[in-house]
Scaffold this active site. Structure first.
Site, PDB file in Angstrom:
ATOM      1  N   VAL A  17      78.756 133.487  40.066  1.00 50.67           N
ATOM      2  CA  VAL A  17      79.949 132.928  39.539  1.00 50.67           C
ATOM      3  C   VAL A  17      79.671 132.612  37.864  1.00 50.67           C
ATOM      4  CG1 VAL A  17      81.395 130.882  39.542  1.00 50.67           C
ATOM      5  CG2 VAL A  17      80.404 131.720  41.870  1.00 50.67           C
ATOM      6  N   ALA A  46      71.702 128.195  30.521  1.00 47.99           N
ATOM      7  CA  ALA A  46      70.400 127.685  30.991  1.00 47.99           C
ATOM      8  C   ALA A  46      70.145 128.724  32.029  1.00 47.99           C
ATOM      9  CB  ALA A  46      70.387 126.380  31.413  1.00 47.99           C
ATOM     10  N   ILE A 139      91.537 129.540  44.989  1.00 44.33           N
ATOM     11  CA  ILE A 139      92.824 129.156  45.276  1.00 44.33           C
ATOM     12  C   ILE A 139      92.691 127.610  44.560  1.00 44.33           C
ATOM     13  CG2 ILE A 139      94.122 128.145  46.910  1.00 44.33           C
ATOM     14  CD1 ILE A 139      92.872 129.804  49.121  1.00 44.33           C
ATOM     15  N   GLY A 190      78.628 140.016  47.586  1.00 45.63           N
ATOM     16  CA  GLY A 190      78.385 138.584  46.605  1.00 45.63           C
ATOM     17  C   GLY A 190      79.499 137.293  47.399  1.00 45.63           C
ATOM     18  N   LYS A 208      83.261 121.406  52.093  1.00 52.06           N
ATOM     19  CA  LYS A 208      84.558 121.535  51.595  1.00 52.06           C
ATOM     20  C   LYS A 208      85.646 120.723  52.121  1.00 52.06           C
ATOM     21  CE  LYS A 208      83.817 126.542  50.259  1.00 52.06           C
ATOM     22  NZ  LYS A 208      83.789 127.956  50.564  1.00 52.06           N
TER      23      LYS A 208
HETATM   24  N1  HSE Z   1      79.998 131.381  50.197  1.00 50.86           N
HETATM   25  C1  HSE Z   1      81.304 130.718  49.942  1.00 50.86           C
HETATM   26  C2  HSE Z   1      82.350 131.590  50.922  1.00 50.86           C
HETATM   27  C3  HSE Z   1      81.803 130.926  48.715  1.00 50.86           C
HETATM   28  O1  HSE Z   1      81.751 132.403  51.739  1.00 50.86           O
HETATM   29  O2  HSE Z   1      83.395 130.784  51.179  1.00 50.86           O
HETATM   30  C4  HSE Z   1      82.949 130.065  48.084  1.00 50.86           C
HETATM   31  O3  HSE Z   1      82.574 128.729  48.370  1.00 50.86           O
END
Ligand code: HSE
Length: 439
Positions: A17, A46, A139, A190, A208
């Site tokens: 990211v 960093a 989103i 990824g 989340k």
């Molecule tokens: N590993 C997380 C996913 C990345 O697959 O949703 C985003 O939080």
């Protein structure tokens, strides 16, 4: 080049990211500047491995291995934390807030574990904390709940909020891939966390859901109060049977408030009717349905993981942070929930209907024994199916669709059934989630 104001930021972490943020600001930084009047400048970055990043073309003068250099630089006003984990990232975010820097983070695990303290610290120091990239990748769901829906009581949120598991379930269901092969693909692309266990155990989605519950109800639900179940036990048999019955299997994050002000926060693979949009969210895509008392149903859809999509959310936070700095809170940070609107409901008391798959000895009396236990627990059977097996087979699968019951009652019945000597292997119990307004 126009003479825009410059806001210098420090970027901690140049993984998937972080690299996306760097790369996409090179691509669209001028666009952001032309829209906001502010140029976002990555002054210091960093990283752990300097050689790797200089070899990849990052100018050496930008790079350091010590994030404290970012925090201690008086010109740097915003710190972007993308190093992940909850140890060093926690120290970094705390230190940055104490140094009165605005902080942007995509770290859902950090917020789920330490959000209460970090938000309080940010309020005390009067610095903003942004975390759009922490939930549902690209989103803008945090902005939506914080800003666009500020006038609503949030009644419920149902979300596919992990891209990796949605990708795995989609590839297993649509291409017949094994769980391992589909996970391998998600990692190559990824999508998965550095430790994919967080994805497949459901905990990434759990983190989340905790953030969404806090935004909705002002309560930081503790990790141990959230019921989280992963997808590793889901098989082709489950996916194909669900499809034949008109359902898809999705890892759903559920956050909702009942009429007695009990908050439900859980993450489970669920059967979702194919008549709902959520059943058709494929691959890495995420979708979050938010129900407000004024607005009704809203649905937010987009890439839930991946370098570019997630960096889009980080850049949006950076632009907000910069705008606040230059215009002295000219636009808002979104609300910080001060009220607390409910108590956490134990998962045993949550109610739904269910799907139960049992591997059984193919002999007389098995169905009678199972249905007796279900009846003793007051759980009605909606349907029983047994895909035909060869004459000489000694075992068979039994798929049962069951009436609504509390999760506690259902779990007790499942455990008693599991102890029958005709049961082979571990039963698979999944909720059938009825979305508001749907069958
Ligand atoms: N590993 C997380 C996913 C990345 O697959 O949703 C985003 O939080």
């Amino acid at each position: 080049m126009e003479d825009f104001q410059i806001v210098h930021f420090g970027l901690a972490g140049l993984g998937n990211v972080g690299m996306g943020v760097y790369k996409n600001l090179l691509k669209n930084g001028e666009l952001v500047a032309s829209r906001s009047g502010i140029r976002l400048h990555a002054k210091r970055i960093a990283v752990r491995d300097v050689a790797k990043h200089t070899a990849a073309g990052i100018p050496a003068h930008l790079i350091t291995t010590d994030w404290r250099e970012l925090v201690n630089d008086p010109e740097i006003k915003v710190i972007v934390e993308l190093i992940g984990g909850t140890t060093e990232a926690y120290e970094l975010v705390r230190t940055a807030i104490q140094a009165r820097k605005a902080v942007v983070t995509g770290n859902k695990a950090l917020l789920a574990e330490h959000g209460r303290e970090l938000v309080a610290l940010a309020e005390k120091e009067n610095v903003p904390l942004y975390f759009e990239a922490a939930v549902a990748g690209g989103i803008p769901i945090i902005k939506a709940v914080r800003e666009a829906l500020i006038g609503n009581n949030i009644l419920a949120i149902y979300g596919i909020i992990n891209g990796t598991t949605n990708y795995i379930l989609t590839r297993m269901a649509d291409a017949g891939l094994s769980y391992e092969a589909a996970l391998g693909e998600a990692q190559e692309k990824g999508y998965a966390e550095a430790d994919p266990k967080l994805d497949v155990t459901g905990w990434d989605a759990g983190h989340k859901a905790i953030i969404l519950a806090w935004l909705s109800y002002g309560t930081w639900v503790k990790l141990e109060q959230v019921y989280v179940e992963g997808i590793a036990h889901i098989t082709q048999a489950d996916l194909q049977f669900a499809r034949s019955m008109g359902y898809a299997i999705k890892l759903l994050g559920v956050v909702r408030l009942d009429t007695s002000n009990n908050i439900e926060v859980r993450v489970q693979p669920c059967l979702v009717s194919r008549s709902s949009i959520l059943a058709h969210i494929s691959g890495v895509m995420n979708a979050v349905a938010v129900y407000g008392d004024i607005v009704g149903e809203t649905l937010f859809y987009g890439s839930g993981a991946g370098q570019d999509a997630t960096s889009s959310s980080v850049i949006s936070d950076l632009a907000d942070a910069a705008d606040n700095l230059i215009n002295e809170a000219g636009t808002n940070n979104g609300f910080v929930p001060h009220g607390q609107y409910g108590e956490c409901l134990p998962v045993e008391e949550t109610v739904s209907s269910y799907y139960l798959r049992l591997r059984v000895d193919d002999r007389l009396g098995v169905i009678a024994a199972i249905s007796t236990i279900l009846a003793q627990h007051g759980i009605g059977i909606l349907s029983i199916s047994q895909p035909e097996v060869a004459d000489e087979a000694t075992e068979a699968d039994l798929m049962l669709m069951l009436h609504r019951a509390t999760f506690g009652k259902m779990g007790a019945a499942r455990d008693e059934i599991t102890r029958l000597d005709c049961i082979k292997g571990v039963p698979v119990l999944l909720r059938v989630e009825a979305l508001p307004g749907k069958k």
